[in-house]
Design an enzyme around this catalytic site. Structure first.
Site, short mmCIF file in Angstrom:
data_model
loop_
_atom_site.label_atom_id
_atom_site.label_comp_id
_atom_site.label_asym_id
_atom_site.label_seq_id
_atom_site.Cartn_x
_atom_site.Cartn_y
_atom_site.Cartn_z
N ASP A 283 0.74 -1.24 -0.04
CA ASP A 283 0.01 0.29 0.00
C ASP A 283 0.83 0.97 0.06
O ASP A 283 2.06 1.16 0.10
CB ASP A 283 -1.00 -0.04 1.25
CG ASP A 283 -2.26 0.71 1.16
OD1 ASP A 283 -2.02 1.67 0.07
OD2 ASP A 283 -3.44 0.74 1.47
C1 BGC Z 1 -5.22 3.38 0.26
C2 BGC Z 1 -5.18 2.27 -0.90
C3 BGC Z 1 -5.20 2.81 -2.11
C4 BGC Z 1 -3.88 3.54 -2.41
C5 BGC Z 1 -3.45 4.30 -3.74
C6 BGC Z 1 -3.79 4.10 0.00
O1 BGC Z 1 -3.85 4.95 0.89
O2 BGC Z 1 -4.97 2.52 1.46
O3 BGC Z 1 -6.46 1.59 -0.83
O4 BGC Z 1 -5.37 1.95 -3.40
O5 BGC Z 1 -3.62 4.67 -1.47
O6 BGC Z 1 -4.43 5.48 -3.89
#
Ligand code: BGC
Length: 751
Positions: A283
């Site tokens: 993530d």
């Molecule tokens: C989130 C993810 C997301 C990623 C990209 C993160 O802060 O937890 O779910 O896909 O950002 O934007």
């Protein structure tokens, strides 16, 4: 082990990728191409493939272009301008040494331009067909910009509505989440991921993220392995079986181990047990967040832990690109491990057809965005996602009997907010609010008076409420649109108090005092605690943020052109003090009976006597406001003659089940019939009920249908005392009903 499997393993090993799935000729060709590419790559180019950066953080600057040209970037996210996507891609394909295309990612969570209800609302449809079609439409629109990878679906089981991200998933139930997750993967990836209108799904967040302590995002989780395997992991496994091409780790640490450094999850479970052959992305900066967790001492250590655990691509922490070269040189990470990661990434790029077809047609989006069939499906999904929680007969409204209708409340004309959380590309101008839809459809026959009363969901000013009350006195009925703005749910948007914000509550109470019929429509990203407001309303429709076509969908339901059919994908507590509150909790030694003494009944100076001695709260008992699976219709349904084809089944048998469903009401309507079971005794305690199947069934007034269902006994399996997946012999109860609390059990046995 069967010979075929041994042969496959030998074959796969000889091709240096582990998979127990049968390889086609094309797969073998692809693996050979990957091997050839890997043999030509420098260490820098390999590490580049493992690096993902956000274009919004770089801009289209010289640095980014140079990095792509040098092969230092494998993926970009957040670029949705087709011309810029093509420019980046051209540099990768035509100017980098090996011409490896980029994979462009974006959070396309519930639609791209045409916005569907938030996933929690999609779950309320109990209709995987519309969910799959919706994901297909999202793919068609997003790929028209060059995005070929979405960070969706989110498969986190959410038992805590304080957690803001509950909106992004399919609620509290493992089976429902698995069904919906599979539907979304199939919709995004289509029958062929290489179709330019398909995009790779990314199942997330692996794993347990939703069980954050206290519902506070990013917090620690403490999920023991049995619970993890029985409740949290099955939707991921199902999505892997459905062919999900990528997976994202989660921010949380479970029992002390951050997911981004969790070898047990990423290697033992995902690769060894499930044969996942796609790639794993971290993530956003979760690699270096292992430093804040106190699990890694510095970015190099974090990169070391993540690569070793099995994270193939680093999203936005730059730890791989910066530290992997030295780690490899020092021998802390073997180049073989890096080659495995590259193989996983390149395999997905090949499966998406990016090598053959790297560019997007820059004019395509003009025909694709908001296409009429997209809007039609968004409307159908929104209609099916609305759950009617109460109706004393006020709904549906009869157009011919109302002269003046008051439309009020901060969500009546809130195009931005009805779209819900995680919307980057949907636009207000394309969104139809309930006020617009009601004016368009009924403005000619009914005098529609609009008094917003409150400017937004947190507005508490009394002046607007007074105006709405005055208008209500002159109206025949009142429609209040309340709820929460989109910003109040989603990532890091957690709440300790789930009550409707004070001003809205006062508005509904004041309108009730006027004495006209009050219909309350709540739009929200989570269950809100609305006990009082439900009492004050003649009817309540709960619409999770419904998206672009929420207005027309609600108008059709309110005036009876459509009949509500949504069911709750999550338990609605009476107060946030009851959380966690979910229907499929384990059986306790002292279950709540309903005849306990509550706070209000305790006499003063009461001695230390038993007030029930069961599992309950003195002030609120143990029941929710509305249970999982609940939802009313303008019609009514009767379940009769529920019969099993046997009384006792072997473990390999299939249960045959028959029942009659009758529409006893006056409307053609759809019922979501639900099948629950309870395993009465186990080597470990089992849940009081578990959803095992459901079906939407449409019947005309008075129509009766004999429904036949089958349930393989293997579906009753769970992780036993030894953590083995087992069906244990013994007695079971089974219910077929319209929600998780109704119906009488039928007994059967497994021998
Ligand atoms: C989130 C993810 C997301 C990623 C990209 C993160 O802060 O937890 O779910 O896909 O950002 O934007």
């Amino acid at each position: 082990m069967p010979l075929k499997k041994i042969f496959l393993i030998l074959l796969c090993t000889s091709l240096s990728w582990s998979c127990a799935q049968e390889q086609t000729g094309t797969d073998r060709e692809t693996e050979k191409k990957i091997s050839r590419l890997i043999s030509q790559m420098t260490l820098e180019e390999k590490i580049g493939q493992m690096n993902q950066i956000s274009s919004s953080n770089m801009g289209m600057d010289q640095g980014l272009a140079e990095a792509i040209e040098k092969g230092q970037i494998g993926s970009i996210l957040n670029e949705v301008d087709p011309a810029r996507v093509n420019t980046y891609q051209k540099i990768a394909v035509e100017r980098s040494r090996l011409g490896i295309p980029l994979i462009v990612g974006r959070d396309v969570i519930h639609g791209f331009k045409t916005i569907f209800p938030v996933p929690l609302g999609m779950a309320a449809t109990f209709n995987p067909t519309v969910v799959e079609q919706g994901a297909r439409i999202a793919a068609r629109e997003a790929t028209a910009t060059g995005v070929r990878w979405t960070f969706s679906p989110m498969l986190d089981i959410a038992r805590d509505p304080r957690w803001g991200r509950i909106a992004e998933g399919f609620g509290e139930d493992t089976y429902l989440t698995a069904v919906m997750g599979e539907a979304m993967v199939k919709g995004y990836q289509g029958t062929d991921p290489a179709d330019p209108a398909s995009m790779a799904a990314c199942i997330k967040h692996f794993a347990g993220y939703s069980a954050a302590e206290g519902g506070r995002d990013y917090n620690s989780t403490f999920i023991p392995e049995r619970l993890l395997r029985n409740v949290y992991l099955p939707p991921f496994q199902k999505a892997v079986e459905a062919g999900a091409l990528t997976l994202m780790t989660s921010f949380n640490d479970n029992d002390g181990v951050p997911s981004t450094g969790n070898t047990f999850l990423l290697r033992n479970v995902l690769r060894d047990e499930w044969d996942f052959s796609g790639f794993v992305v971290s993530d956003w900066s979760s690699v270096t967040e292992m430093i804040a967790h106190g699990f890694a001492k510095d970015p190099g250590h974090a990169a070391d832990l993540a690569v070793n655990a099995g994270v193939d691509m680093d999203m936005m922490s730059f730890a791989y690109i910066t530290h992997l070269p030295e780690l490899i040189k020092e021998g802390k990470i073997s180049e073989k491990l890096i080659d495995e990661a590259i193989r996983n990434i390149l395999r997905v790029k090949f499966r998406l057809g990016l090598f053959e077809n790297p560019y997007v047609d820059e004019n395509l989006h003009k025909d694709v965005f908001y296409a009429p069939d997209h809007l039609e499906l968004a409307k159908q999904t929104a209609t099916e996602s609305v759950v009617m929680l109460k109706n004393d007969g006020t709904l549906p409204l009869d157009e011919t009997r109302i002269k003046t209708l008051l439309v009020t409340g901060p969500m009546a004309d809130a195009a931005h907010d009805q779209l819900g959380t995680w919307v980057f590309d949907g636009e207000e101008h394309a969104t139809i609010t309930p006020l617009q839809a009601i004016r368009d459809a009924y403005g000619h026959s009914i005098r529609i008076v609009y008094e917003p009363a409150l400017s937004h969901s947190r507005d508490n000013s009394p002046a607007g409420i007074r105006k709405a009350v005055l208008a209500a006195r002159r109206a025949d009925a009142v429609l209040v649109f309340a709820g929460e703005e989109s910003i109040l749910s989603g990532e890091a948007h957690c709440l300790a108090n789930l009550d409707l914000q004070e001003g809205q509550s006062r508005l509904i109470e004041a309108l009730k005092a006027v004495g006209k019929p009050v219909i309350t429509v709540i739009m929200a990203g989570r269950p809100l605690t609305i006990e009082k407001e439900t009492t004050w309303s003649n009817a309540v429709l709960y619409s999770f943020h419904p998206g672009t076509m929420g207005g027309p969908a609600l108008a059709d339901l309110i005036f009876g052109l459509e009949v509500p059919s949504g069911k709750l994908p999550v338990t609605f507590p009476r107060s946030s003090g009851q959380i966690p509150l979910y229907y499929n909790h384990n059986r306790t030694g002292r279950p709540f009976l309903g005849n306990e003494t509550l706070l209000k009944d305790i006499p003063p100076k009461a001695g230390q006597t038993s007030l029930g001695n069961t599992s309950f709260y003195l002030d609120l008992g143990a029941d929710p406001l509305f249970p999982f699976g609940y939802g009313l219709s303008y019609s009514a349904f009767a379940y009769t003659n529920i019969t099993l084809d046997k009384v006792s089944y072997g473990k390999d048998e299939v249960i045959g089940l028959t029942f009659d469903l009758t529409n006893t009401g006056k409307y053609t309507a759809t019922e979501v019939a639900q099948l629950y079971i309870c395993d009465k005794t186990g080597s470990v305690t089992r849940p009081v009920k578990e959803l095992k199947y459901f079906e939407r069934i449409t019947l005309n007034p008075g129509e009766s249908r004999t429904v036949n269902w089958t349930l393989p006994v293997s579906e009753l399996a769970f992780r036993d005392l030894n953590m083995d997946l087992t069906v244990e012999p013994g007695q079971f109860e089974l219910w077929v009903a319209g929600d998780s609390v109704s119906g009488d059990p039928v007994l059967f046995e497994v021998h």
